[in-house]
Design an enzyme around this catalytic site. Structure first.
Site, mmCIF file in Angstrom:
data_model
loop_
_atom_site.group_PDB
_atom_site.id
_atom_site.type_symbol
_atom_site.label_atom_id
_atom_site.label_comp_id
_atom_site.label_asym_id
_atom_site.label_seq_id
_atom_site.Cartn_x
_atom_site.Cartn_y
_atom_site.Cartn_z
ATOM 1 N N HIS B 77 -16.330 -57.999 12.298
ATOM 2 C CA HIS B 77 -16.402 -56.579 12.676
ATOM 3 C C HIS B 77 -15.599 -55.743 11.683
ATOM 4 O O HIS B 77 -16.096 -54.746 11.149
ATOM 5 C CB HIS B 77 -15.879 -56.373 14.092
ATOM 6 C CG HIS B 77 -15.582 -54.940 14.433
ATOM 7 N ND1 HIS B 77 -16.564 -53.987 14.605
ATOM 8 C CD2 HIS B 77 -14.404 -54.278 14.611
ATOM 9 C CE1 HIS B 77 -16.010 -52.822 14.879
ATOM 10 N NE2 HIS B 77 -14.701 -52.960 14.887
ATOM 11 N N ASP B 106 -28.367 -35.741 -12.496
ATOM 12 C CA ASP B 106 -28.287 -37.074 -11.886
ATOM 13 C C ASP B 106 -26.861 -37.562 -12.067
ATOM 14 O O ASP B 106 -26.009 -36.833 -12.547
ATOM 15 C CB ASP B 106 -29.282 -38.043 -12.557
ATOM 16 C CG ASP B 106 -29.689 -39.168 -11.603
ATOM 17 O OD1 ASP B 106 -28.790 -39.870 -11.093
ATOM 18 O OD2 ASP B 106 -30.901 -39.333 -11.353
ATOM 19 N N TRP B 142 -9.637 -59.227 9.318
ATOM 20 C CA TRP B 142 -10.123 -58.672 8.046
ATOM 21 C C TRP B 142 -9.021 -58.637 6.997
ATOM 22 O O TRP B 142 -9.288 -58.463 5.820
ATOM 23 C CB TRP B 142 -10.717 -57.281 8.250
ATOM 24 C CG TRP B 142 -9.717 -56.158 8.257
ATOM 25 C CD1 TRP B 142 -8.964 -55.746 9.312
ATOM 26 C CD2 TRP B 142 -9.352 -55.317 7.159
ATOM 27 N NE1 TRP B 142 -8.159 -54.702 8.947
ATOM 28 C CE2 TRP B 142 -8.376 -54.414 7.629
ATOM 29 C CE3 TRP B 142 -9.747 -55.218 5.826
ATOM 30 C CZ2 TRP B 142 -7.784 -53.445 6.814
ATOM 31 C CZ3 TRP B 142 -9.157 -54.248 5.021
ATOM 32 C CH2 TRP B 142 -8.191 -53.373 5.514
ATOM 33 N N SER B 170 -19.156 -53.973 -7.344
ATOM 34 C CA SER B 170 -19.992 -52.832 -6.968
ATOM 35 C C SER B 170 -19.163 -51.567 -6.798
ATOM 36 O O SER B 170 -19.508 -50.504 -7.321
ATOM 37 C CB SER B 170 -20.740 -53.174 -5.682
ATOM 38 O OG SER B 170 -21.141 -52.018 -5.022
ATOM 39 N N SER B 171 -18.047 -51.685 -6.071
ATOM 40 C CA SER B 171 -17.228 -50.492 -5.814
ATOM 41 C C SER B 171 -16.637 -49.930 -7.096
ATOM 42 O O SER B 171 -16.596 -48.707 -7.283
ATOM 43 C CB SER B 171 -16.062 -50.832 -4.885
ATOM 44 O OG SER B 171 -16.535 -51.137 -3.632
ATOM 45 N N HIS B 254 -3.529 -50.186 1.693
ATOM 46 C CA HIS B 254 -3.235 -48.820 2.117
ATOM 47 C C HIS B 254 -4.069 -47.779 1.379
ATOM 48 O O HIS B 254 -4.675 -46.928 2.029
ATOM 49 C CB HIS B 254 -1.750 -48.484 2.096
ATOM 50 C CG HIS B 254 -1.539 -47.180 2.779
ATOM 51 N ND1 HIS B 254 -1.450 -47.045 4.140
ATOM 52 C CD2 HIS B 254 -1.548 -45.922 2.292
ATOM 53 C CE1 HIS B 254 -1.389 -45.777 4.458
ATOM 54 N NE2 HIS B 254 -1.444 -45.071 3.360
ATOM 55 N N GLU B 256 -6.880 -48.249 0.321
ATOM 56 C CA GLU B 256 -8.205 -48.454 0.908
ATOM 57 C C GLU B 256 -8.412 -47.561 2.140
ATOM 58 O O GLU B 256 -9.487 -47.005 2.346
ATOM 59 C CB GLU B 256 -8.370 -49.935 1.284
ATOM 60 C CG GLU B 256 -9.551 -50.256 2.164
ATOM 61 C CD GLU B 256 -10.894 -50.077 1.477
ATOM 62 O OE1 GLU B 256 -10.907 -50.034 0.230
ATOM 63 O OE2 GLU B 256 -11.893 -49.967 2.186
ATOM 64 N N TYR B 258 -7.206 -44.705 2.602
ATOM 65 C CA TYR B 258 -7.464 -43.332 2.146
ATOM 66 C C TYR B 258 -8.813 -43.220 1.473
ATOM 67 O O TYR B 258 -9.434 -42.150 1.493
ATOM 68 C CB TYR B 258 -6.332 -42.852 1.233
ATOM 69 C CG TYR B 258 -5.057 -42.669 2.020
ATOM 70 C CD1 TYR B 258 -5.111 -42.644 3.411
ATOM 71 C CD2 TYR B 258 -3.833 -42.521 1.426
ATOM 72 C CE1 TYR B 258 -3.973 -42.486 4.169
ATOM 73 C CE2 TYR B 258 -2.686 -42.360 2.182
ATOM 74 C CZ TYR B 258 -2.761 -42.346 3.546
ATOM 75 O OH TYR B 258 -1.633 -42.194 4.283
ATOM 76 N N SER B 269 -13.753 -29.931 4.945
ATOM 77 C CA SER B 269 -13.418 -28.722 4.189
ATOM 78 C C SER B 269 -14.650 -27.965 3.724
ATOM 79 O O SER B 269 -14.550 -26.826 3.279
ATOM 80 C CB SER B 269 -12.562 -29.071 2.967
ATOM 81 O OG SER B 269 -11.467 -29.850 3.350
ATOM 82 N N HIS B 303 4.642 -50.434 5.019
ATOM 83 C CA HIS B 303 4.679 -50.107 6.453
ATOM 84 C C HIS B 303 3.788 -51.045 7.271
ATOM 85 O O HIS B 303 3.846 -51.023 8.487
ATOM 86 C CB HIS B 303 4.332 -48.636 6.706
ATOM 87 C CG HIS B 303 2.987 -48.217 6.216
ATOM 88 N ND1 HIS B 303 2.779 -47.030 5.574
ATOM 89 C CD2 HIS B 303 1.783 -48.825 6.244
ATOM 90 C CE1 HIS B 303 1.499 -46.920 5.248
ATOM 91 N NE2 HIS B 303 0.879 -48.004 5.646
ATOM 92 N N HIS B 304 2.967 -51.840 6.579
ATOM 93 C CA HIS B 304 2.201 -52.849 7.304
ATOM 94 C C HIS B 304 3.013 -54.120 7.504
ATOM 95 O O HIS B 304 2.545 -55.066 8.124
ATOM 96 C CB HIS B 304 0.915 -53.183 6.542
ATOM 97 C CG HIS B 304 0.001 -52.005 6.410
ATOM 98 N ND1 HIS B 304 -0.953 -51.706 7.351
ATOM 99 C CD2 HIS B 304 -0.077 -51.029 5.465
ATOM 100 C CE1 HIS B 304 -1.596 -50.603 6.980
ATOM 101 N NE2 HIS B 304 -1.074 -50.171 5.852
ATOM 102 N N THR B 329 -0.769 -34.070 4.650
ATOM 103 C CA THR B 329 -1.802 -34.142 5.681
ATOM 104 C C THR B 329 -1.690 -32.938 6.610
ATOM 105 O O THR B 329 -2.697 -32.349 7.021
ATOM 106 C CB THR B 329 -1.682 -35.447 6.478
ATOM 107 O OG1 THR B 329 -1.513 -36.521 5.554
ATOM 108 C CG2 THR B 329 -2.915 -35.692 7.303
ATOM 109 N N LYS B 332 -3.270 -29.958 5.189
ATOM 110 C CA LYS B 332 -4.728 -29.941 5.343
ATOM 111 C C LYS B 332 -5.125 -29.457 6.740
ATOM 112 O O LYS B 332 -5.983 -28.583 6.877
ATOM 113 C CB LYS B 332 -5.282 -31.349 5.117
ATOM 114 C CG LYS B 332 -5.259 -31.713 3.665
ATOM 115 C CD LYS B 332 -5.918 -33.035 3.434
ATOM 116 C CE LYS B 332 -6.411 -33.122 2.021
ATOM 117 N NZ LYS B 332 -7.546 -32.250 1.750
ATOM 118 N N ARG B 451 -3.038 -57.817 19.847
ATOM 119 C CA ARG B 451 -4.419 -57.710 19.382
ATOM 120 C C ARG B 451 -4.903 -59.065 18.881
ATOM 121 O O ARG B 451 -4.118 -59.998 18.716
ATOM 122 C CB ARG B 451 -4.518 -56.669 18.281
ATOM 123 C CG ARG B 451 -3.754 -57.018 17.025
ATOM 124 C CD ARG B 451 -4.061 -55.996 15.971
ATOM 125 N NE ARG B 451 -3.335 -56.279 14.735
ATOM 126 C CZ ARG B 451 -3.677 -55.754 13.576
ATOM 127 N NH1 ARG B 451 -4.709 -54.951 13.499
ATOM 128 N NH2 ARG B 451 -2.988 -56.026 12.484
HETATM 129 CU CU LIG Z 1 -1.065 -48.244 5.415
#
Ligand SMILES: [Cu+2]
Lengths: 303, 526
Positions: B77, B106, B142, B170-171, B254, B256, B258, B269, B303-304, B329, B332, B451
Site C-alpha cells: 500500500h 512541448d 515502505w 524514471s523519476s 524527507h 520525498e 515534499y 496557489s 526527525h524520523h 509553510t 503559504k 502501527r
Molecule cells: Cu520527514
C-alpha cells in the site's frame, strides 16, 4: 522508422520535436529485461535464496544488457543524424547541455549515499561499537574485545582483513586519472582550434589512460582478494571500499566507452570547432569521474 | 517555428496504430494522459491493499488474514501509493500543464519523456509480481528498514529493489526534463518571477527529485549487496549499523515527502486566486517560501529517528530545524487565506478541493509539528498518530490537490465541463469519509496503538471500526470520481476557452479542447 517529414518551413527549426520514436520503448523494455534477469541471476548465483537454481538469470540479464546497448547505439545514432541534418538549434543544444549537467548532479548524489555510509561508519558506528559516547554497556555486553580502528582490521564478529595501501597502485591510478583529465582538456582545446590531428592524439591518449586505470584496478582487486583478504565480505571497511571503488570503476568504464565513441566520431570527421556538444558532455562526465576519484583517494585510501 | 517529425507508418490496422501511438508518443499531452491514467490505476490498486488491511482492523483478533499477509498489504500500500499513485499523478500534471503554462510547444526532451513514462509500468510490474513469488511480497513496510529487509526480507525483496531502481531512473530522467523545460523553453517575456506557481513549485520539486532519488538508489543497492554479497553496511557484527540505513533512507525520505506536496502547493496557489477572483497574495513570498521548504527538507531527516538514540545535539538540531519548516509553510497558508480575503468567492468543485486541501493539510501540518518535538515523539513514535499525520498530509494534501487540478483543468483537456453536482457530492463524501478514516487514528495513536500490527487491544475497537467504515466509504467515492471523469471525457456541456471567469495564465488562451500541438509559435508575454 524512417519516412521523416518535417511540417515546418525552410531553414533550421527553432526547436525540433520528434513526433514519435521507438527507441524509448525499446529502452524501457530492455531495462526491464535487464532488471528481471539481474534479479534471477543474483538469486541463482548466491545462497540467500536456496530455492533459486539454474542459470537462465544470467542469460536474460546479458540479453537485457545487449538490448540496452543496442538502444543506446540506435538512439544516439538517431540524434547524431539529426544533428548532421542541421535540426539541432542553439536552443535544443542548450537543453542537451542543461540535461547533462543535471544528470551529473544526480550521479554525484548517488555517490553521496555511499560516502554518507562511509562517514557514518567511521565517525559514529565504529567508535560506538567500541564503547564511545554512552555505549560502554553495549560494548561490554556484545563485543568487549572490539577496538576502534580505521581501516577496520578486525570486525566485531571477528573477521580479519588488511588495508589497501594508498601509495601503491591507488596513487598511480590517481596520477593516471588526473593526467587524463588534462589530456581530455588538451583534446578539447585542439578541437576548438580545429587541430584535428592533436584532437585525435590527445583523445586517444585519454582513452588509453582510462583503460590503463581499469586494468590497474583489476590488478588491485586481485591483490585485495588474494593477498590482503580484503573482500566485500570483510566488514564495513571492505563493504565501503568495494562499493565506492566498484561503482567508480563502473563509471570509469562508461566514461572510457563514451570517450572512445567520441574518438571514433572524431576520426569520421564529426564535430566542428563551435559545435561539439557530445564531446563536451563526455569530457564533463570524465571530469566528474575524476573528481569523485579524488574524494575516494582521500577518504577511502589515504585517511 | 517548431518542427515535428512524424514517423508512424500509415496503412496499418487501426488497433496497431492505436497501440503504436501510445507506445511511441512524444507529445507532452499524451504522455501526461498516460501518467495520469497509470497513476489512477495504481491509486485503485493501492486503495484495494488499504481496504484489505482495514477490513482486518475492523475488529481485534485475526479474521481474514495472517499477520504476514497483513504486513505485505501494508508495505505494498505504502510503496504503490507513494511511488505509483502520488508521484506519477504530479508528473502527469507537470507534463500536461507546464509547457502550456510557460508557452512551450512541448517538453524539452520529448523522447526522454516517453522513456521516463514507459519505465514505470515495468517497474511496478516487477514490484507487484512480488505478491505471487514464493515467500510472498515484501513485508517490512515502505521504509524498507534493515535488517527486516536485508537479513529477514523474503526473496521477492530483490525484485522490489530492482523495480525501485527502475522507478528511480524514471523519476530522475523525468525531473531533468521538467527542469530543463522550465529553464530553457519559456516563451519570450515569461521571466522566472512571472511563472505560474504550479511551474515554480515543480521546478523546485524537480530539483528535490534529482537530489533525493539517487540516494534512494544508493541505499537499496546497499540493501542488495548486504542481502547477497556479504557486505555489512547495516550489520553491526561487521562494523556496520542499521542506523546507516535509516540515515541514508531518510535523507531521501524527507525530501520525498515534499516531492509529494510542493506541486500540491502550486495547484492550490493557482486555483484559489481563480475562484477568489483576486491575484495571488504575496507571489514572491510564495516562491521564496517554497524554496526555503525545499532547502530545509535536506537537513531535517533525523526527525524520523528520534527514538533511535542519536546523540543529544543531533536530536536538538533535527528538532529545531524541523520546527523551522513551520515558518515558510505558515507563510503559504497565510497567503492562501489572504488571497481569499475580500475576494468574490465562488465554490466550484476545484475550489472546494483546494479549500479542503488548505484546511486539512494544515491539520496534518500541526500534527507534524507535534511529532517534531523530540521528547514527545518518543511517545508518538511508531503509533497510529504517525499514520494519522502522514495521511492528513497526503490524502487531503497531495491527493486532494491532484483532484482539484483534474477538476480545474479537465474542461481545458476535454473541452467538456464535468458534472458540477456530482463533483460536489464527490468532494463532500470524500471529506466525510477521510475524516472518519483518519481522524480516529490520532486518538488510538495517542492511546498507544502501534502501527503495522494486524491485531490490537480491545479498547481500540470502536474507533477502528469507524476508521474501517470510513475507508470503505472513501473507496466508493473514488469510484464516483472515476465515473465523473469518464462522463466528462465522453461528453458534457461545452467548455469555453477561458473556462473559469477568474482564470489567468497562458493555458486559458488556448482552445478547449486543446489541439494536439500548441504554442508552435511561442506566445508573447508582457
Ligand atoms: Cu520527514
Amino acid at each position: 522508422m524512417s519516412q521523416e517529414s518535417l511540417h515546418a518551413g525552410d531553414g533550421p527549426p527553432d526547436y525540433y520535436v520528434p513526433h514519435s520514436s521507438a527507441w524509448p520503448i525499446i529502452g524501457s523494455t530492455a531495462l526491464f529485461v535487464t532488471a528481471f534477469g539481474a534479479g534471477h541471476f543474483i538469486q541463482q548465483s548466491t545462497d540467500k535464496v536456496p530455492t533459486a537454481t539454474g542459470s537462465y538469470g544470467l542469460w536474460i540479464f546479458l540479453i537485457g544488457l545487449a538490448a540496452v546497448a543496442y538502444m543506446m547505439y540506435g538512439w544516439f545514432a538517431q540524434v547524431v543524424k539529426e544533428s548532421i541534418q542541421g535540426l539541432v538549434s542553439a536552443k535544443l543544444d542548450r537543453s542537451f547541455r542543461q540535461s547533462m549537467f543535471w544528470f551529473i548532479v544526480s550521479e554525484i548524489m548517488f555517490f553521496a549515499a555511499f560516502f554518507g555510509a562511509l562517514f557514518h561508519a567511521r565517525v559514529i558506528t565504529v567508535p560506538w561499537l567500541a564503547g564511545a559516547s554512552d555505549n560502554l554497556q553495549t560494548h561490554l555486553l556484545l563485543w568487549p574485545d572490539f577496538a576502534d580502528t580505521w581501516p577496520l582490521f578486525l570486525t566485531p564478529g571477528g573477521g580479519l582483513t588488511q588495508a589497501m595501501a594508498a601509495w601503491g597502485l591507488p596513487f598511480i591510478n590517481t596520477v593516471i586519472l588526473v593526467t587524463s583529465s588534462i589530456t581530455v582538456t588538451l583534446a578539447h582545446w585542439a578541437l576548438k582550434k580545429n587541430n584535428r590531428g592533436a584532437l585525435k592524439a590527445w583523445l586517444g591518449f585519454t582513452v588509453l589512460l582510462g583503460a590503463v586505470f581499469l586494468v590497474l584496478q583489476v590488478v588491485e582487486y586481485y591483490e585485495a582478494y588474494h593477498a590482503l583478504n580484503l573482500t566485500m565480505a570483510s566488514g564495513i571497511y571492505g563493504s565501503t571500499f568495494f562499493m565506492l571503488t566498484g561503482f567508480h570503476g563502473l563509471h570509469v568504464t562508461l566514461g572510457t566507452i563514451m570517450l572512445a565513441v567520441m574518438l571514433i566520431r572524431s576520426m569520421r570527421g564529426h564535430f566542428t570547432p563551435d559545435d561539439h556538444f557530445a564531446f563536451e558532455a563526455a569530457s564533463w562526465y570524465w571530469h566528474f569521474v575524476d573528481v569523485v576519484w579524488l574524494f575516494l583517494f582521500t577518504f577511502v585510501y589515504w585517511f | 517555428m517548431i518542427a515535428h517529425a512524424d514517423n508512424i507508418p500509415s496503412g496499418r490496422h487501426p488497433l496497431v496504430k492505436f497501440i503504436l501511438r501510445w507506445l511511441l508518443t512524444t507529445n507532452h499531452k499524451e504522455i501526461g494522459t498516460l501518467y495520469l491514467s497509470f497513476s489512477f490505476l495504481l491509486f485503485f490498486i493501492g486503495g484495494a491493499f488499504a481496504l484489505t488491511f482495514r477490513a482486518e482492523l475492523a475488529q481485534p483478533g485475526l479474521q481474514f488474514m495472517g499477520a504476514d499477509f497483513y504486513n505485505q498489504m501494508v508495505t505494498l500500500h505504502g510503496l504503490v501509493m507513494v511511488f505509483g499513485a502520488v508521484m506519477p499523478a504530479f508528473v502527469g500534471l507537470a507534463n500536461y500543464m507546464i509547457p502550456l503554462q510557460i508557452g512551450a510547444s512541448d517538453m524539452a526532451l520529448p523522447r526522454l519523456n516517453n522513456f521516463s513514462f514507459w519505465i514505470m509500468p515495468f517497474a511496478f510490474g516487477l514490484l507487484l509480481s512480488s505478491l505471487f513469488m514464493p515467500g510472498g511480497a515484501p513485508d517490512f513496510g515502505w521504509t524498507l528498514y534493515a535488517p527486516l529487509s536485508t537479513t529477514y526480507g523474503p526473496p521477492s525483496t530483490d525484485f522490489l529493489i530492482l523495480g525501485g531502481q527502475l522507478m528511480g531512473i524514471s523519476s530522475i530522467l523525468g525531473a531533468i526534463n521538467i527542469i530543463v523545460t522550465i529553464f530553457n523553453l519559456r516563451a519570450p517575456g515569461m521571466t522566472l518571477m512571472k511563472m505560474p506557481m504550479f511551474v515554480w513549485t515543480w521546478l523546485i520539486t524537480a530539483f528535490l527529485l534529482i537530489m533525493a532519488m539517487p540516494v534512494l538508489a544508493g541505499v537499496v543497492t546497499m540493501m542488495l549487496t548486504d542481502r547477497h554479497f556479504g557486505t555489512s553496511f547495516f550489520e553491526a557484527s561487521g562494523g556496520g549499523d542499521p542506523l546507516i540505513f535509516q540515515h541514508v533512507f531518510w535523507f531521501f525520505g524527507h525530501p520525498e515527502v515534499y516531492i509529494m506536496i510542493l506541486p500540491g502547493f502550486g495547484i492550490a496557489s493557482q486555483i484559489i486566486p481563480t475562484f477568489a477572483r483576486k491575484p495571488l497574495f504575496g507571489y514572491a513570498s510564495m516562491v521564496y517560501a517554497t524554496a526555503a521548504i525545499a532547502g530545509l527538507s535536506f537537513v531535517v531527516w533525523g526527525h524520523h529517528m528520534f527514538a533511535t538514540g542519536m546523540p543529544l545535539a543531533t536530536e536538538l538540531w533535527f528538532m529545531y530545524a524541523t520546527m523551522l519548516i513551520a515558518v515558510p509553510t505558515g507563510v503559504k497558508v497565510f497567503n492562501w487565506v489572504a488571497t481569499m480575503w475580500d475576494g468574490s468567492m465562488t465554490f466550484e468543485t476545484p475550489m472546494l478541493f483546494a479549500l479542503g486541501f488548505v484546511v486539512m493539510f494544515t491539520i496534518g501540518g500541526f500534527s507534524g509539528l507535534m511529532l517534531a518535538v523530540a521528547p514527545v515523539d518518543f511517545q508518538y513514535h511508531d503509533t497510529f498518530f504517525v499514520v494519522a499525520h502522514i495521511h492528513y498530509v497526503l490524502y487531503p494534501g497531495a491527493i486532494f490537490a491532484t483532484m482539484a487540478a483534474v477538476y480545474y483543468w479537465i474542461p481545458k483537456w476535454t473541452g467538456n465541463m464535468y458534472d458540477e453536482r456530482l463533483g460536489k457530492i464527490h468532494f463532500w463524501t470524500a471529506v466525510v469519509a477521510l475524516n472518519l478514516t483518519f481522524f480516529p487514528m490520532h486518538f488510538v495513536g495517542l492511546g498507544g496503538m502501534p502501527r503495522r500490527i494486524a491485531d490490537y487491544a480491545l479498547p481500540f475497537t470502536g474507533l477502528n471500526t469507524f476508521a474501517t467504515a470510513g475507508a470503505f466509504l472513501l473507496g466508493v467515492t473514488q469510484v464516483l470520481f472515476l465515473y465523473i471523469i469518464i462522463k466528462t471525457v465522453r461528453g458534457g456541456p461545452k467548455a469555453t476557452d477561458q473556462v473559469w471567469e477568474g482564470a489567468e495564465g497562458l493555458e486559458w488562451t488556448l482552445p478547449s479542447p486543446l489541439p494536439l500541438h500548441t504554442f508552435e509559435t511561442p506566445p508573447k508575454v508582457d
